[in-house]
Each structure stands twice: as structure tokens, then as C-alpha cells.
Design a protein around this motif. Structure first.
Motif, PDB file in Angstrom:
ATOM      1  N   TYR A 118       0.803  -1.332  -0.237  1.00  0.00           N
ATOM      2  CA  TYR A 118       0.107  -0.031   0.072  1.00  0.00           C
ATOM      3  C   TYR A 118       1.138   1.242   0.014  1.00  0.00           C
ATOM      4  O   TYR A 118       1.787   1.411   0.888  1.00  0.00           O
ATOM      5  CB  TYR A 118      -0.991  -0.100   1.299  1.00  0.00           C
ATOM      6  CG  TYR A 118      -1.980  -1.337   1.263  1.00  0.00           C
ATOM      7  CD1 TYR A 118      -3.107  -0.882   0.666  1.00  0.00           C
ATOM      8  CD2 TYR A 118      -1.652  -2.525   1.841  1.00  0.00           C
ATOM      9  CE1 TYR A 118      -4.000  -2.155   0.783  1.00  0.00           C
ATOM     10  CE2 TYR A 118      -2.430  -3.630   1.724  1.00  0.00           C
ATOM     11  CZ  TYR A 118      -3.779  -3.210   1.510  1.00  0.00           C
ATOM     12  OH  TYR A 118      -4.293  -4.440   1.314  1.00  0.00           O
ATOM     13  N   VAL A 119       0.458   2.308  -0.624  1.00  0.00           N
ATOM     14  CA  VAL A 119       1.242   3.398  -0.824  1.00  0.00           C
ATOM     15  C   VAL A 119       0.151   4.623  -0.477  1.00  0.00           C
ATOM     16  O   VAL A 119      -1.000   4.915  -1.250  1.00  0.00           O
ATOM     17  CB  VAL A 119       1.655   3.886  -2.387  1.00  0.00           C
ATOM     18  CG1 VAL A 119       2.499   5.104  -2.162  1.00  0.00           C
ATOM     19  CG2 VAL A 119       2.879   2.777  -2.663  1.00  0.00           C
ATOM     20  N   SER A 120       0.549   5.038   0.785  1.00  0.00           N
ATOM     21  CA  SER A 120      -0.471   6.244   1.144  1.00  0.00           C
ATOM     22  C   SER A 120       0.465   7.828   1.058  1.00  0.00           C
ATOM     23  O   SER A 120       1.718   7.593   0.910  1.00  0.00           O
ATOM     24  CB  SER A 120      -0.844   6.163   2.476  1.00  0.00           C
ATOM     25  OG  SER A 120       0.417   6.054   3.603  1.00  0.00           O
ATOM     26  N   GLN A 145       6.043   4.984  -5.949  1.00  0.00           N
ATOM     27  CA  GLN A 145       6.487   5.911  -4.918  1.00  0.00           C
ATOM     28  C   GLN A 145       7.401   6.888  -5.502  1.00  0.00           C
ATOM     29  O   GLN A 145       7.391   8.250  -5.160  1.00  0.00           O
ATOM     30  CB  GLN A 145       7.030   5.245  -3.836  1.00  0.00           C
ATOM     31  CG  GLN A 145       7.512   6.180  -2.732  1.00  0.00           C
ATOM     32  CD  GLN A 145       8.443   5.458  -1.675  1.00  0.00           C
ATOM     33  OE1 GLN A 145       8.883   4.674  -2.112  1.00  0.00           O
ATOM     34  NE2 GLN A 145       8.088   5.815  -0.353  1.00  0.00           N
ATOM     35  N   ARG A 146       8.408   6.477  -6.435  1.00  0.00           N
ATOM     36  CA  ARG A 146       9.322   7.069  -7.053  1.00  0.00           C
ATOM     37  C   ARG A 146       8.598   8.484  -7.909  1.00  0.00           C
ATOM     38  O   ARG A 146       8.980   9.604  -7.958  1.00  0.00           O
ATOM     39  CB  ARG A 146      10.117   6.324  -8.031  1.00  0.00           C
ATOM     40  CG  ARG A 146      11.305   5.768  -7.205  1.00  0.00           C
ATOM     41  CD  ARG A 146      12.527   5.109  -7.983  1.00  0.00           C
ATOM     42  NE  ARG A 146      12.238   4.178  -8.798  1.00  0.00           N
ATOM     43  CZ  ARG A 146      11.681   2.999  -8.547  1.00  0.00           C
ATOM     44  NH1 ARG A 146      12.086   2.333  -7.384  1.00  0.00           N
ATOM     45  NH2 ARG A 146      11.387   2.072  -9.422  1.00  0.00           N
ATOM     46  N   ILE A 151       4.278   6.798   1.132  1.00  0.00           N
ATOM     47  CA  ILE A 151       4.523   5.850   1.993  1.00  0.00           C
ATOM     48  C   ILE A 151       4.465   4.391   1.778  1.00  0.00           C
ATOM     49  O   ILE A 151       3.272   4.139   1.551  1.00  0.00           O
ATOM     50  CB  ILE A 151       4.327   6.135   3.668  1.00  0.00           C
ATOM     51  CG1 ILE A 151       4.783   7.620   3.850  1.00  0.00           C
ATOM     52  CG2 ILE A 151       4.881   5.061   4.558  1.00  0.00           C
ATOM     53  CD1 ILE A 151       4.289   8.319   5.005  1.00  0.00           C
ATOM     54  N   ILE A 152       5.216   3.430   1.847  1.00  0.00           N
ATOM     55  CA  ILE A 152       4.908   2.077   1.360  1.00  0.00           C
ATOM     56  C   ILE A 152       4.625   1.349   2.675  1.00  0.00           C
ATOM     57  O   ILE A 152       5.644   1.397   3.674  1.00  0.00           O
ATOM     58  CB  ILE A 152       5.976   1.467   0.403  1.00  0.00           C
ATOM     59  CG1 ILE A 152       6.130   2.238  -0.885  1.00  0.00           C
ATOM     60  CG2 ILE A 152       5.547   0.060   0.450  1.00  0.00           C
ATOM     61  CD1 ILE A 152       7.324   1.800  -1.757  1.00  0.00           C
ATOM     62  N   GLU A 153       3.749   0.546   2.704  1.00  0.00           N
ATOM     63  CA  GLU A 153       3.478  -0.308   3.957  1.00  0.00           C
ATOM     64  C   GLU A 153       2.676  -1.690   3.375  1.00  0.00           C
ATOM     65  O   GLU A 153       2.094  -1.670   2.369  1.00  0.00           O
ATOM     66  CB  GLU A 153       2.230   0.538   4.896  1.00  0.00           C
ATOM     67  CG  GLU A 153       2.774   1.687   5.487  1.00  0.00           C
ATOM     68  CD  GLU A 153       1.805   2.369   6.479  1.00  0.00           C
ATOM     69  OE1 GLU A 153       2.060   2.246   7.758  1.00  0.00           O
ATOM     70  OE2 GLU A 153       0.773   2.699   5.955  1.00  0.00           O
ATOM     71  N   GLY A 154       3.038  -2.734   4.186  1.00  0.00           N
ATOM     72  CA  GLY A 154       2.191  -3.827   3.999  1.00  0.00           C
ATOM     73  C   GLY A 154       1.144  -4.057   4.662  1.00  0.00           C
ATOM     74  O   GLY A 154       0.476  -3.218   5.494  1.00  0.00           O
ATOM     75  N   PHE A 155       0.238  -4.986   4.465  1.00  0.00           N
ATOM     76  CA  PHE A 155      -1.105  -5.077   5.133  1.00  0.00           C
ATOM     77  C   PHE A 155      -0.963  -4.972   6.723  1.00  0.00           C
ATOM     78  O   PHE A 155      -1.948  -4.361   7.393  1.00  0.00           O
ATOM     79  CB  PHE A 155      -1.766  -6.577   4.765  1.00  0.00           C
ATOM     80  CG  PHE A 155      -2.951  -6.381   5.135  1.00  0.00           C
ATOM     81  CD1 PHE A 155      -4.062  -5.999   4.794  1.00  0.00           C
ATOM     82  CD2 PHE A 155      -3.194  -7.325   6.340  1.00  0.00           C
ATOM     83  CE1 PHE A 155      -5.578  -6.117   5.170  1.00  0.00           C
ATOM     84  CE2 PHE A 155      -4.509  -7.635   6.896  1.00  0.00           C
ATOM     85  CZ  PHE A 155      -5.636  -6.916   6.437  1.00  0.00           C
TER      86      PHE A 155
END
Length: 172
Positions: A118-120, A145-146, A151-155
Motif C-alpha cells: 500500500y502507498v499512502s 512511489q518514485r 509511504i509504502i506499507e504492508g497489510f
């Protein structure tokens, strides 16, 4: 073997056959992501799902026989991560945005929400605000993201308070 013991075994066997016969043959393992149609509405906000760009979400809770649909991955996750729902999760899906169009995500691009990245906080607009962007691989999330930030996150790293705030900000 005594007659009462034989009768008891016969009764138990009959009860087991009766219970097996009551099974309608469906199981939540046969339920998969459902196609999103033109008239499907979001379970949380009631908006037409097709009208919203960006990744959508779908889920099935234990005991459900149909897929529940959401206009965004964040809406689904806010619903799912509520205490009364999180323990009942059977299956959940989001779009893999590396495989589909942002404005009109395809029904063939659903992936497991539990395995997604997930990218928020990115710059890509959705129907209302900036929805969570969802990807099957971390490398696809990093490429997004680039280009768009975030911000990248896993579940397992997702924060219910942050998701709820995001959802409220997108639904004034």
C-alpha cells in the motif's frame, strides 16, 4: 456390542448424514472477487464505485455468501479493521494498479489484500482525495512511489487510525 450402543452409533451416523445434506455445497473458499458493475455502490459511503478512479476493495467475512464492495481500498480497510470485523475476515481483495488503468481499474486485476503493498500520501488523485494505491509487489509500489511520492506499507503495518482519518478527510 449392546443394543443401546448400536442405536447411539446409528443415531450419530444419521445426524452426520443429515448435517452433510444441509450443506448447500458453497463455501467461502469458492467466493472470489466479484466484477464491479455500473450500478454497484460502496458499502461504506453509498457512492457509485465505477465513478471513482483508483483501486477498489472487496471482501468476504466469515458467514457471508456474497462479496461486499467498496469504492476504494481505504474504505474497505477502515471497515475491515474495525474490531467487530477483523476477526471475521475470510478473504479481501484490492486492485493491482501495476496491471490496470488508474481511472478504470479492471475486474481482472484483483489481488489478495493481505499480500498487497500500500502507498499512502502520494500525489495521484482519486475520486475524493488521494486513495491508497495498491500493488502486488513491493517493486511496483516503489516505482509508483518514485513517481508520485508517499509511504509504502504492508497489510500488517496499516494503522486503523490513519486510515479512518484518511477516509473522513475524503468524505467531508
Amino acid at each position: 456390542m449392546s443394543l443401546p450402543s448400536m442405536l447411539q452409533r446409528f443415531a450419530i451416523g444419521g445426524l452426520m448424514l443429515l448435517l452433510i445434506g444441509c450443506n448447500d455445497g458453497t463455501s467461502d473458499t469458492t467466493i472470489g472477487p466479484a466484477p464491479i458493475g455500473d450500478d454497484d455502490i460502496c458499502h461504506v459511503c453509498g457512492m457509485l464505485i465505477e465513478a471513482m478512479p483508483g483501486p477498489k476493495g472487496e471482501l468476504v467475512l466469515d458467514g457471508d455468501s456474497e462479496v461486499t464492495k467498496f469504492c476504494s481500498a481505504a474504505e474497505m480497510l477502515v471497515f475491515l479493521l474495525q474490531p467487530e470485523n477483523v476477526e471475521r475476515l475470510s478473504h479481501a481483495w484490492v486492485h493491482d494498479m501495476a496491471r490496470t488503468d488508474w481511472d478504470h481499474p479492471g475486474n481482472d486485476a484483483f489481488i489478495s489484500a493481505q499480500e498487497a503493498w500500500y502507498v499512502s500520501g502520494h500525489s495521484r488523485p482519486g475520486g475524493m482525495g488521494h486513495p491508497l494505491a495498491t500493488f502486488a509487489t513491493r517493486s511496483d509500489a516503489e516505482a509508483f512511489q518514485r513517481e508520485h511520492g508517499g509511504i509504502i506499507e504492508g497489510f500488517d503495518e496499516l494503522d486503523i487510525d490513519q486510515l479512518t482519518h484518511m477516509s473522513r478527510a475524503n468524505h467531508p
